[in-house]
Design a protein around this motif. Structure first.
Motif, short mmCIF file in Angstrom:
data_model
loop_
_atom_site.label_atom_id
_atom_site.label_comp_id
_atom_site.label_asym_id
_atom_site.label_seq_id
_atom_site.Cartn_x
_atom_site.Cartn_y
_atom_site.Cartn_z
N UNK A 61 2.49 -6.94 4.48
CA UNK A 61 1.62 -6.18 5.37
C UNK A 61 0.81 -5.16 4.58
N UNK A 62 1.45 -4.53 3.60
CA UNK A 62 0.74 -3.55 2.78
C UNK A 62 -0.43 -4.23 2.09
N UNK A 89 -2.47 -3.04 5.65
CA UNK A 89 -1.94 -2.12 6.64
C UNK A 89 -1.76 -0.74 6.05
N UNK A 90 -2.06 0.25 6.86
CA UNK A 90 -1.68 1.61 6.50
C UNK A 90 -0.17 1.71 6.75
N UNK A 91 0.47 2.74 6.23
CA UNK A 91 1.92 2.87 6.48
C UNK A 91 2.22 2.83 7.97
N UNK A 140 0.49 1.35 10.32
CA UNK A 140 0.32 0.00 10.84
C UNK A 140 1.45 -0.92 10.42
N UNK A 159 3.55 -2.76 13.26
CA UNK A 159 3.46 -4.21 13.47
C UNK A 159 4.62 -4.98 12.85
N UNK A 160 5.24 -4.43 11.84
CA UNK A 160 6.29 -5.20 11.15
C UNK A 160 7.66 -4.56 11.33
N UNK A 187 2.32 -2.47 -5.29
CA UNK A 187 3.63 -2.35 -4.64
C UNK A 187 4.59 -1.56 -5.51
N UNK A 236 -1.92 -0.54 -1.86
CA UNK A 236 -2.30 -1.95 -1.88
C UNK A 236 -3.49 -2.24 -0.99
N UNK A 237 -3.51 -1.58 0.18
CA UNK A 237 -4.54 -1.95 1.15
C UNK A 237 -5.94 -1.65 0.64
N UNK A 292 5.49 -13.13 9.01
CA UNK A 292 5.96 -12.23 10.06
C UNK A 292 6.65 -13.07 11.12
N UNK A 336 7.86 -12.60 13.98
CA UNK A 336 7.61 -12.43 15.41
C UNK A 336 6.19 -12.81 15.79
N UNK A 337 5.41 -13.34 14.84
CA UNK A 337 4.04 -13.74 15.16
C UNK A 337 3.91 -15.24 14.99
N UNK A 347 -3.70 -11.75 10.91
CA UNK A 347 -3.19 -10.38 10.95
C UNK A 347 -4.02 -9.39 10.12
N UNK A 377 -6.00 -6.13 11.55
CA UNK A 377 -5.74 -4.79 11.07
C UNK A 377 -7.04 -4.13 10.62
N UNK A 409 -2.72 -17.25 4.81
CA UNK A 409 -2.83 -15.83 5.09
C UNK A 409 -3.56 -15.12 3.95
#
Lengths: 288, 298, 362, 435
Positions: B192-193, B197-199, B201, B205-206, C52, C72-73, C87, C89-90, C98, C102, C146
């Motif tokens: 997600x990162x 995603x921001x922390x 988010x 979401x996760x 990370x 990272x983003x 994920x 649950x998706x 995703x 976002x 993804x």
């Protein structure tokens, strides 16, 4: 570079913020508790002083001395209470775990009709408020002569703890692959040995966390204990707290001293079981 | 020689079933019966007089009962939600700590060592308007120059009880949610990162969907245990003043033991048991839904 | 599409240093594979590029931008994880979309990008399933999809094939290669499998213990390994290494044959120097079952302890100077264990390393 | 029947001796189970149980020791479960009427002379109907007025009070004056004029005595509620006015006796109507900031000229189901005889025997504070009256006190609160078949 600096500063700030928030949270958790501990070393006048005395001027062991002292000097049969609490909590926890293990194993390993309803049914027994239970329970206990005995309270606490114990342990056995026990059986174990030597050790953390919850519940329970105990022979420490309240007064300092005595064993036990506790809840919880 | 042999699961469950029947079910049936009588503790003979649903009708017609009922639901809803949020926050804070976490976790569980009755006394003194810790602190710091009647004012008393209840129970949420956080795999969070995603988010979401089952477990466990708050409330305000903090449990406790009207108390007790059952089943449902969301059902 | 530059990048965990100041320049659209045994710091390096892991010292830039402290983003990268990190649950569709969701892209754009990725990876029929209901290979494809959807500057792959079975792995390898051709993007790929490295990479970076041992195209590292580590790590079976001492233009293998110093090394050794002779099994063949040797070669006898017929060739295991040596037999005939054969060693393809530094003497 | 009477007659004669001075070896082998009130101030007396055991050869087995509220709960549970194998129980005049069937009439086991040695009003309060269900121990409770002397000696206060009211500043003798002074002394949040117990039976008790002092009644003769009267309204207004004026700590509606005691001992309350048991505590250097500054005076009177005087006392009772009532009665008599009461009252509590009163007063000579206390409480005791003797007293208080609180806190008007309370009590009495 500017961008990087910005993020570095932000990361630092977040770290400081995290530390500060954590500190405040821990302070909120600790202060009311430590206040009790502190009060156990102070004379009641100082605790109740107006204007308040912030810097304790007179720390002493008087409350403890009085508590361990003779009847008439403010003594409370605290060692007897401690022993009662210990016997009742430990025994009921052990039994609850055994019963819970059998039940949890049944839910985890066997398929049968009405499983879900039986499970929910067992859980719901815990939803019954103690207030509605205490009198009928008292009558039943009185008729069977279990009133004011260790046995009576042990039974009650086992019943109180079994649902949650079953739940946690059930989740845990599901984590243990069936093949493990089968492999052990092929290796020459009996069904029973396979359980004890292979499946049980793997699920130990679950048992530990169920155990600590059961112990804390029994150790701290008041409503039912106050109803089912009478004399020093079976009174537990939470009920013993009431010894410091009389018709007109509350000996808060003395109460705090007894409270400290109650907290210490629970705290030590929790610290020791800590590692298993998290693991136990982790696995026990998700699946099931 | 065809002997009935019970299936093994039944044999394994038998001890649990026996002990729960003996300690919970039988007394419960007894109290169910007594709720149809004018049973009065001080006059045992009243146990044998059948009055039908009189007690239930009386409870249903009683404004005090419904006020207590509503207040109980309100307290439960607010307390459970706040405890959940605080527990979540606490768990997240502790989860981020890398050094000395074991000690922190023990500290975090500190309030669980306190018997509810002790918590009651403790907060009764802390919120005492005259010599209580809170007012003393506020006055010494110059933040207030009046004695705030924490346990008297309707809203404040409710708030004080809430604080005591939260202090004693947030730990349970925190430890269960922390266990949940430990169980969250690292990869999806990192994914997600990287996905931008921001922390917040990635939490939203996760992490959150992952720990949802744990949150519902905690809610279910706590909703099973809420009656424990009886000790706290009973000591702190015992429903007063002027019924401002009257909850079902204090009302039932007083009716049953002080007024000795056990029949009537049991009738109210039965209505409140349904409340507990409703909350529990509700959270179990939510739990199963959250699990199947993660593909963990079964 | 961006360059990735690592300058003196260091990673420490407390007192433990796991990456020792590595330098690496990765070109635009280049497919670089980091390879090395587990614990060599390759994954850590990748995770530092991803953001990370924080770097302890040095500098990392993507494109022209230094990203040392960026989360990272903000690096515009995509990453495919070893365990896919889907994920749970998706649905597949939600998983793919995703990152765009976002980024608050309009829904139609998301749909288009997701469809496109699904097309490329033939995922269209699974779009509404959840990852729990997919097979390993399908999950792997979703993970890659993804990554594509975002159109990142750099793709990062962290051992993406290690959880697949052998057949699927080969298949996916090809798909990744095709993918690179299609999407034309910088890729940094981590693996411990040298075959993957050889087949995929434009350039291979071989790492050990937090150091870069060699950087080069697959052929370079295969043909001119910089040291004994690279020599044994790249190529299967690993290169045979024999210790010896230089004496009068010959290498005396202790308790074994005397072998002439191979041509490329003739001026680079001195008498009495301790060296290691390296050669691949492809260059040691029994006489009569060998490739025609064009340059110089040497011959000696060796007993075959074990043979592994592979069909077109047979692997022979013998021992020289007390060390196991592997050789190959072309146009194989059955060989019985213990049989003594005459072997020919192609000197032009031999390697020579200094025994002390383990570095190539080339 | 004749046999039964003969037997009790014999017992009675036997107890002529026992009552004061138990006969040796009389109850050899008898074991009595007892449930006694626990708490520091009650414990000293229990040391005398050993002496009685030695004298009579019986054994006492204390199977429960709890505070009174817990004990009350336990008695009720016992009645419910029929676990009545025990013989001797602690009792209280305000609680006794709740369990009419639990305790036996002690009259047959005691001589008239022995009973006559107790203060007659205490004996009257120990009866349900004609049955003497308990013997009072030296724990008689009636409230007198404690005040801080310094407040009255302060010249500024004197002058200001004079200027305000035209009267000299002196401890109050009427409840109106009390209210006026309490408001006058208040300097919140550090100093309050007075305080009162604000919940449970405590506030209803206070209300009850004020209703009497205002010339009213709590109940009519048929036990229908009578407090929704002018006297009742005046009584409740006293509480409401003090609260509205801020002359009591704002938490007062959650206070019980311990909060009041601690509050006065903290030296921040000027006037405090409280029990005799606190006298020593208030003047103790270790326990109280008011030490040396405490004055005690007979409790004020209401507009009807009657002084308040809600009173109660602890005692011991013998269960109806006891196998050995003679022995139990002997123990109860022993624990409340002259020596026992001398022992117990030496620590401060008030005796319930006429002779012991004399003893206590004379032994306090030379101790000015103690003498002042005793004089005040002796006066207070002369105005004492017991709690309404109905089994539904406690239940009635539970219906009344939330309404009183509602009026005090302003949730309801005085009229509404009293009429709601009255209605609830009326309904409860009818439901219980009282009338």
């Amino acid at each position: 570079m500017n961008e990087n600096l910005q993020y570095r500063i932000r990361a630092r700030l977040l770290k400081v913020l995290h530390f500060v928030t954590l500190f405040i949270a821990m302070a909120i958790i600790c202060v009311p508790g430590l206040w009790v501990v502190l009060n156990s070393f102070r004379p009641t006048v100082e605790i109740m002083a107006k204007p308040p005395v912030w810097v304790p001027g007179d720390l002493n062991l008087d409350n403890y001395r009085a508590m361990f002292g003779a009847v008439g000097e403010g003594g409370v049969p605290v060692l007897q209470y401690f022993t009662n609490s210990l016997i009742i909590s430990v025994t009921s926890t052990l039994i609850a775990i055994l019963v819970g293990m059998a039940g949890g194993y049944a839910f985890a390993r066997f398929r049968f009709k009405g499983k879900a309803s039986i499970f929910i049914g067992l859980m719901l027994t815990r939803a019954v408020p103690g207030v509605s239970l205490s009198l009928p329970l008292f009558i039943v206990m009185a008729k069977t002569g279990l009133i004011d005995t260790h046995m009576g309270l042990i039974l009650v606490y086992v019943a109180l703890n079994v649902p949650f114990t079953i739940w946690l342990i059930d989740g845990f056995f599901r984590q243990v692959p069936v093949e493990l026990a089968e492999a052990a059986e092929i290796d020459g174990c009996t069904r029973w040995q396979a359980f004890w030597k292979v499946e049980f050790p793997v699920a130990r953390a679950g048992v530990a966390s169920a155990g600590i919850f059961a112990f804390l519940t029994s150790w701290n329970e008041y409503a039912l204990a106050s109803q089912l105990t009478r004399s020093t022979f079976s009174k537990t420490m939470p009920v013993g707290l009431r010894d410091f309240t009389s018709e007109f007064t509350i000996n808060w300092g003395g109460m705090c001293a007894l409270a400290v005595l109650m907290i210490i064993p629970a705290l030590i036990l929790t610290f020791l079981v800590q590692k298993h506790l998290i693991a136990g809840l982790t696995f026990g919880g998700v699946k099931g | 020689m065809s002997r009935f042999r019970p299936p093994p699961w039944f044999v394994l469950l038998l001890p649990a079933i026996i002990i729960l029947s003996a300690v919970v079910l039988i007394p419960l049936l007894l109290s169910l019966y007594s709720s149809f009588t004018p049973y009065r503790l001080t006059r045992p003979e009243t146990l044998y007089k059948w009055i039908g649903t009189y007690n239930y009708e009386k409870a249903i017609e009683s404004a005090h009962f419904w006020a207590a009922f509503g207040r109980t639901i309100l307290l439960l809803t607010i307390a459970l939600n706040l405890e959940m949020l605080m527990g979540l926050g606490l768990a997240l804070l502790v989860n981020k700590v890398t050094y000395g976490q074991r000690t922190l976790r023990t500290v975090m569980m500190f309030p669980m060592m306190f018997s509810p009755i002790l918590v009651g006394f403790q907060f009764k003194f802390i919120f005492n308007d005259n010599v209580g810790l809170v007012n003393n602190a506020l006055q010494s710091l110059g933040l207030s120059n009046v004695a705030i009647p924490w346990l008297v004012d309707g809203q404040l008393a409710f708030f004080s009880i809430l604080v005591a209840e939260m202090w004693s129970s947030t730990s349970v949420f925190a430890i269960l949610i922390l266990a949940g956080l430990f169980a969250v795999p690292r990869d999806p969070i990192e994914a997600a990162k990287v996905d931008g995603c921001t922390p917040w988010q990635s939490f939203r979401h996760i992490t959150l969907p992952y720990i949802m089952p744990f949150i519902y477990i905690a809610l279910a466990i706590r909703s099973l245990d809420v009656a424990r708050a009886y000790d706290i409330v009973q000591i702190m305000t015992n429903g007063g003043p002027a019924r401002r903090t009257e909850l079902l449990w204090t009302l039932i406790g007083r009716t049953g033991y002080v007024d000795a009207k056990m029949g009537y108390a049991n009738a109210m007790g039965y209505i409140s048991i349904f409340l507990a059952i409703f909350f529990t089943i509700y959270f179990f449902r939510k739990l199963n839904a959250a699990r199947s969301e993660l593909g963990m059902a079964g | 599409m961006a360059k990735v530059n690592l300058r003196k990048v260091v990673k420490k965990y407390g007192a433990l240093q796991v990456v020792h100041g590595i330098d690496l320049e990765i070109d635009d659209n280049e497919f670089v594979v980091l390879v090395g045994p587990s614990g060599c710091g390759k994954s850590t390096t990748l995770r530092m590029i991803a953001g990370l892991e924080a770097i302890s010292d040095g500098e990392i830039s993507i494109g022209e931008r230094v990203v040392n402290d960026l989360p990272p983003r903000n690096r515009n990268i995509s990453m495919v994880f070893q365990n896919y990190a889907l994920y749970p649950h998706m649905t597949v569709r939600e998983n793919l979309g995703f990152s765009l969701k976002i980024a608050k892209r309009p829904q139609e754009e998301i749909d288009r990008a997701v469809e496109a990725a699904a097309q490329i990876l033939s995922l269209s029929e699974y779009m509404d399933r959840k990852p729990g209901a997919l097979s390993g290979g399908q999950r792997q494809r979703v993970a890659m999809g993804r990554a594509i959807v975002r159109h990142p500057d750099v793709f990062l792959f962290d051992e993406p094939l290690s959880n697949l079975d052998a057949k699927l792995r080969t298949q996916m390898r090809t798909e990744i290669k095709k993918l690179h051709q299609k999407v034309k993007s910088t890729i940094v790929y981590v693996t411990h499998d040298q075959v993957e490295a050889m087949t995929l990479a434009d350039r291979i970076v071989i790492m050990r213990d937090g150091h870069i041992e060699q950087v080069g195209t697959p052929l370079e590292v295969f043909e001119t390994p910089a040291n004994t580590f690279v020599a044994t790590f790249i190529g299967s079976p690993p290169m045979n290494l024999l210790a010896g001492r230089v004496a009068d233009g010959e290498i005396a293998i202790e308790g074994g044959p005397q072998i002439a110093v191979p041509d490329p090394f003739s001026g680079k050794v001195v008498n009495g120097q301790e060296v290691i002779l390296g050669f691949r099994s492809d260059n040691l063949m029994p006489a009569g079952h060998a490739m025609p040797m064009e340059g110089g070669f040497t011959e000696f006898d060796m007993k075959v302890d074990l043979s592994e017929p592979l069909g077109t060739e047979t692997l022979l295991f013998g021992s020289l100077a007390g060390k196991e040596v592997q050789a190959k037999m072309l146009n194989p005939r059955p060989v019985s264990d213990g049989e003594e054969l005459r072997f020919q060693l192609d000197l032009t393809r031999c390697h020579l390393f200094d025994a002390n530094s383990q570095q190539s003497l080339r | 029947m004749g046999n039964q009477r003969l037997k009790s007659l014999l017992c009675a004669t036997a107890l002529v001796a026992v009552a004061g001075n138990a006969a040796a070896g009389e109850f050899d082998g008898v074991t009595l189970q007892a449930k006694l009130i626990g708490g520091q101030q009650y414990e000293a007396l229990y040391a005398r149980i050993g002496e009685w055991e030695e004298k009579t050869g019986a054994k006492v087995d204390v199977i429960s020791k709890k505070n009174h509220f817990e004990l009350d709960k336990e008695f009720k549970s016992d009645l419910a479960a029929g676990t009545l194998g025990w013989c001797v129980g602690s009792n209280h005049s305000s609680f006794a009427s709740q369990y009419p069937s639990l305790y036996t009439d002690l009259t047959p086991f005691l001589t008239a002379d022995f009973i006559a040695e107790y203060v007659p009003s205490n004996i009257a309060a120990s009866k349900i109907g004609d049955a003497l269900v308990m013997l009072p121990r030296a724990q008689f409770d009636v409230s007198a007025l404690y005040y801080l002397k310094s407040v009255y000696e302060d010249d500024d206060n004197k002058a200001a009070y004079k200027a305000k009211t035209g009267r000299d500043l002196a401890p109050p003798d009427t409840w109106d004056e009390y209210k006026e002074q309490a408001i006058f002394f208040t300097d919140a949040p550090n100093f309050y004029g007075t305080q009162y117990a604000g919940k449970d039976e405590a506030i209803v008790g206070r209300f009850y005595e004020l209703v009497i002092a205002e010339g009213g009644q709590l109940f009519n003769d048929d036990w229908s509620p009578a407090f929704n009267s002018d006297a009742g309204k005046r009584a409740l207004k006293w509480f409401v006015d003090l609260y509205e004026a801020g002359a009591v700590p704002p938490g007062t509606t959650s206070y019980l006796w311990d909060d009041l005691g601690q509050g006065f001992a903290s030296g921040t309350i000027a006037l405090n109507l409280d029990w005799p048991g606190w006298a020593g505590f208030f003047n103790g250097e270790d326990s109280s900031k008011a030490a040396g500054n405490v004055g005690v005076k007979v409790q004020p009177a209401g507009t009807a000229g009657v002084r308040t005087g809600w009173s109660g006392h602890h005692g011991f009772s013998v269960t109806e189901s006891c196998d050995n009532k003679e022995a139990a009665a002997s123990l109860v008599a022993w624990l409340t005889n002259e020596d026992s009461q001398k022992l117990e009252s030496s620590a401060g509590p008030l005796p319930t025997r006429t002779a012991v009163w004399g003893h206590v007063v004379s032994s306090a000579e030379g101790d000015a504070y103690r003498t002042e206390v005793l004089k005040a409480f002796q006066a207070a005791a002369s105005h004492a009256f017991p709690a309404p003797q109905t089994p539904y007293w406690i239940e009635a208080t539970n219906l009344i006190y939330p309404e009183l609180q509602a009026a005090i806190l302003g949730d309801k008007s005085i009229d509404d609160a009293l009429s709601d309370a009255s209605e609830a009590v009326d309904e409860m009495m009818q439901e219980n078949g009282v009338y």
